[in-house]
Design a protein around this motif. Structure first.
Motif, PDB file in Angstrom:
ATOM      1  N   LEU A  47       0.813  -1.219   0.000  1.00  0.00           N
ATOM      2  CA  LEU A  47       0.000   0.000   0.000  1.00  0.00           C
ATOM      3  C   LEU A  47       0.845   1.267   0.000  1.00  0.00           C
ATOM      4  O   LEU A  47       0.313   2.363  -0.147  1.00  0.00           O
TER       5      LEU A  47
ATOM      6  N   PRO B   7       3.646   3.946  -1.503  1.00  0.00           N
ATOM      7  CA  PRO B   7       4.178   4.315  -2.826  1.00  0.00           C
ATOM      8  C   PRO B   7       5.573   3.749  -3.029  1.00  0.00           C
ATOM      9  O   PRO B   7       6.357   3.621  -2.091  1.00  0.00           O
TER      10      PRO B   7
ATOM     11  N   SER C 170       5.290   4.953  -8.716  1.00  0.00           N
ATOM     12  CA  SER C 170       3.982   4.295  -8.587  1.00  0.00           C
ATOM     13  C   SER C 170       3.315   4.674  -7.278  1.00  0.00           C
ATOM     14  O   SER C 170       3.974   4.895  -6.263  1.00  0.00           O
ATOM     15  N   GLN C 171       1.985   4.778  -7.327  1.00  0.00           N
ATOM     16  CA  GLN C 171       1.230   5.105  -6.127  1.00  0.00           C
ATOM     17  C   GLN C 171       1.150   3.918  -5.163  1.00  0.00           C
ATOM     18  O   GLN C 171       0.813   4.083  -4.003  1.00  0.00           O
ATOM     19  N   LEU C 172       1.451   2.714  -5.643  1.00  0.00           N
ATOM     20  CA  LEU C 172       1.398   1.505  -4.821  1.00  0.00           C
ATOM     21  C   LEU C 172       2.734   0.775  -4.895  1.00  0.00           C
ATOM     22  O   LEU C 172       3.522   0.996  -5.811  1.00  0.00           O
TER      23      LEU C 172
ATOM     24  N   TRP D 189       3.213  -2.613  -5.060  1.00  0.00           N
ATOM     25  CA  TRP D 189       3.149  -4.017  -5.467  1.00  0.00           C
ATOM     26  C   TRP D 189       4.272  -4.391  -6.429  1.00  0.00           C
ATOM     27  O   TRP D 189       4.575  -5.568  -6.612  1.00  0.00           O
TER      28      TRP D 189
ATOM     29  N   THR E 119      -6.184  -0.855  -1.974  1.00  0.00           N
ATOM     30  CA  THR E 119      -5.592  -1.070  -3.293  1.00  0.00           C
ATOM     31  C   THR E 119      -6.581  -0.709  -4.406  1.00  0.00           C
ATOM     32  O   THR E 119      -6.223  -0.015  -5.365  1.00  0.00           O
TER      33      THR E 119
ATOM     34  N   ILE F  78      -7.053   3.141  -4.359  1.00  0.00           N
ATOM     35  CA  ILE F  78      -5.874   3.886  -4.805  1.00  0.00           C
ATOM     36  C   ILE F  78      -5.652   3.704  -6.304  1.00  0.00           C
ATOM     37  O   ILE F  78      -5.348   4.670  -7.021  1.00  0.00           O
ATOM     38  N   ILE F  79      -5.813   2.477  -6.819  1.00  0.00           N
ATOM     39  CA  ILE F  79      -5.652   2.246  -8.260  1.00  0.00           C
ATOM     40  C   ILE F  79      -6.679   3.059  -9.049  1.00  0.00           C
ATOM     41  O   ILE F  79      -6.357   3.690 -10.068  1.00  0.00           O
TER      42      ILE F  79
ATOM     43  N   THR G  60      -5.797   6.813  -8.840  1.00  0.00           N
ATOM     44  CA  THR G  60      -4.563   7.194  -9.523  1.00  0.00           C
ATOM     45  C   THR G  60      -4.836   7.721 -10.928  1.00  0.00           C
ATOM     46  O   THR G  60      -4.188   8.668 -11.388  1.00  0.00           O
TER      47      THR G  60
ATOM     48  N   THR H 216      -2.324   8.460  -1.678  1.00  0.00           N
ATOM     49  CA  THR H 216      -2.339   8.072  -0.266  1.00  0.00           C
ATOM     50  C   THR H 216      -2.381   9.291   0.638  1.00  0.00           C
ATOM     51  O   THR H 216      -3.051   9.295   1.665  1.00  0.00           O
TER      52      THR H 216
END
Length: 550
Positions: free
Chosen positions: A224, A226, A230-232, A234, A431, A434-435, A438, A467
């Motif tokens: 979760l 950044p 990327s904002q995440l 993963w 997730t 946020i996705i 974004t 976030t």
């Protein structure tokens, strides 16, 4: 007083205390961060760990503690849990340092609380199952689970009140209850089941399970955050490695449990149709429902309450108040469903409860961002009623389906699946949101800035982390003032534009369409999971009376 009522009252106090601490922190985070002098926008990882460390620890330890309880005594380890939880609460209330060190201390002390909570959650259902005959267990477990939801409600209100006085009171409030409960449990509770001390501890299974689950939950947590542009997170190699390693350890655990003489995880219990189906339904329900409260709180604090004139500094408290119907629905239906399940069985009630929750999630997708509160209250009350119909019958079904000597392990397995599902749910909700945000939030804020007469802020708004925007609302910060205060020197904004932007309705109106699109996606996925849980619940079959099973 009959012993069964002593057991019910004591375990209810324990569950109440543990559940209060789950939600009291959600509402109190703004005061806690100010109290230890931490800027949450630069310390997002601390925010996540204060929120999730308690659940991660309890999820990791519940099965192990449930198994240990079968060996050494359920009451003995339950009593120990009360004492450890109280020690954790005392340490939290006297957190000595500030800044990063203070945040790490709070996380560590929350871990200690989580260890105590794992002992409480792993054994309360087993102690009640030992104390009550099968025809009263649904009622007893229903009352116990009402305490859990009532604790969540009390935590929201208490957190809002106590955090305005002193953030330390948020943790101190548990201390007198913990001391009373610890003394009471040591004096009054007694072992009704005979501990099986001939069995040995499954050290290999415990190590593989704990290591695997910790790595998976850590990966979910840092997924979760950044990473790079990327904002995440993963795509973070460490997150991927942690997730793959955790899954590998869990696979190794499942293999080892089939080979060791005294397994901690009684896989053979899943051969019992009712046990397997009810646990699958409970896990799916937790994944679908666990993150709902946080999402509703963010929705209320970031959009609906400011639109209706509530200052950002007061939104955490009022978000708790406005979500009360969700708890009331559960508290209203919980004891009724427990009593009915004792008479007519669990399958119909639990299945119907999940169908009602699924319909409730679909109804939430129809809400506009500036909704009528009565409509919203009825929808979340309906979801609470459905959960109340499901919870105690499903738990009673699980506990009634296993032999008496395995109740500690069964209780720990049930609670582990539930807590793991809740932790996964929070990560899944964030997730999805946020996705979705974004791709839509930057353009939404850009258009709002141009309309306000501040086009020079567009380059900076494009880099606002999703976030940061989410947790500004979650923590009750005024996002516009936060954005303006972080501008580089030399960037000037016309006073007329500032006046427009500082109107309480400007930011909520700017982000609302993008946020509602993201939230609806999460609600659709939750509805699908809940309907699958209803199918699993319906497949549990006809329950066997205890006398027959023995």
């Amino acid at each position: 007083m009959q012993y069964k009522w002593v057991a019910l009252s004591n375990t209810t106090v324990g569950v109440l205390m543990a559940s209060i601490n789950g939600t009291i922190t959600i509402i109190s985070l703004p005061a806690i961060f100010r109290g230890i002098n931490i800027n949450p926008f630069n310390s997002f990882q601390y925010l996540l760990w204060i929120l999730m460390s308690y659940n991660i620890v309890t999820a990791t330890l519940l099965v192990s503690f449930g198994r240990l309880s079968d060996i050494y005594g359920r009451v003995r380890l339950y009593n120990l849990g009360f004492a450890i939880f109280t020690i954790g609460s005392i340490l939290l209330s006297i957190t000595p340092n500030q800044g990063d060190l203070g945040a790490l201390e709070i996380i560590l002390f929350r871990v200690i609380q989580g260890i105590g909570g794992a002992f409480l959650f792993a054994n309360s259902a087993a102690i009640l199952t030992d104390a009550f005959p099968s025809y009263e267990r649904g009622k007893a477990l229903g009352i116990n689970q009402i305490a859990a939801l009532a604790g969540s409600l009390i935590g929201l209100i208490l957190g809002g009140i106590l955090s305005t006085i002193n953030w330390r009171y948020v943790f101190l409030v548990s201390v007198p209850v913990g001391i009373f409960g610890t003394v009471w449990s040591y004096l009054k509770l007694k072992e009704l089941s005979k501990p099986n001390k001939t069995e040995k501890i499954d050290w290999l299974g415990n190590t593989l399970f704990a290591g695997g689950l910790i790595l998976i939950l850590i990966a979910i947590t840092y997924g979760l955050l950044p990473y790079g542009s990327s904002q995440l997170g993963w795509g973070n190699p460490y997150v991927i490695a942690s997730l793959v390693s955790g899954i590998g350890l869990i696979i190794g655990f499942l293999y080892a449990e089939r080979k060791v003489k005294y397994p901690m995880f009684r896989l053979e219990l899943f051969k019992i149709r009712i046990f397997a189906a009810a646990n699958i339904a409970g896990f799916l329900r937790s994944v679908a429902y666990g993150g709902l409260m946080i999402m509703l709180v963010i929705f209320l604090q970031g959009i609906w309450l400011p639109l209706h004139g509530i200052p950002y500094s007061e939104t955490p408290f009022w978000a708790g108040v406005y979500t009360i119907p969700l708890m009331l629905g559960f508290v209203t239906m919980g004891p009724i469903s427990g009593w009915l399940s004792d008479k007519y069985g669990s399958r119909l009630l639990a299945t119907l409860g999940m169908v009602i929750v699924g319909i409730g999630f679909l109804l939430l997708t129809t809400l506009p961002y500036d909704f009528n509160y009565l409509t919203f209250a009825l929808m979340i009350f309906m979801i609470g009623v459905g959960n109340g119909m499901f919870a105690s019958p499903n738990t009673a079904s699980i506990m009634n389906s296993v032999p008496p000597q395995h109740r500690g392990a069964a209780s720990g397995m049930r609670a582990t699946l539930q807590n793991t599902g809740q932790t996964m749910s929070i990560a899944i909700f964030f997730t999805i949101v946020i996705i979705s945000l974004t791709s839509s939030l930057p353009s939404a804020i850009q258009n709002a800035l141009i309309q306000a007469g501040a086009p020079q802020l567009v380059p900076y708004a494009q880099h606002i982390p999703v976030t940061g925007a989410l947790f500004a609302a979650f923590l009750g910060y005024d996002p516009v003032k936060t954005m303006l205060s972080s501008l580089p020197a030399g960037v000037t904004v016309p006073q007329s534009a500032i006046q427009i932007m500082e109107q309480r309705t400007w930011f909520p109106t700017a982000i609302a369409p993008a946020f509602m699109y993201a939230l609806r996606n999460a609600f659709y996925i939750s509805a699908v999971l809940v309907f699958i849980a209803a199918i699993a619940s319906a497949l549990r079959g006809v329950e066997v009376k205890e006398s027959v099973r023995k």
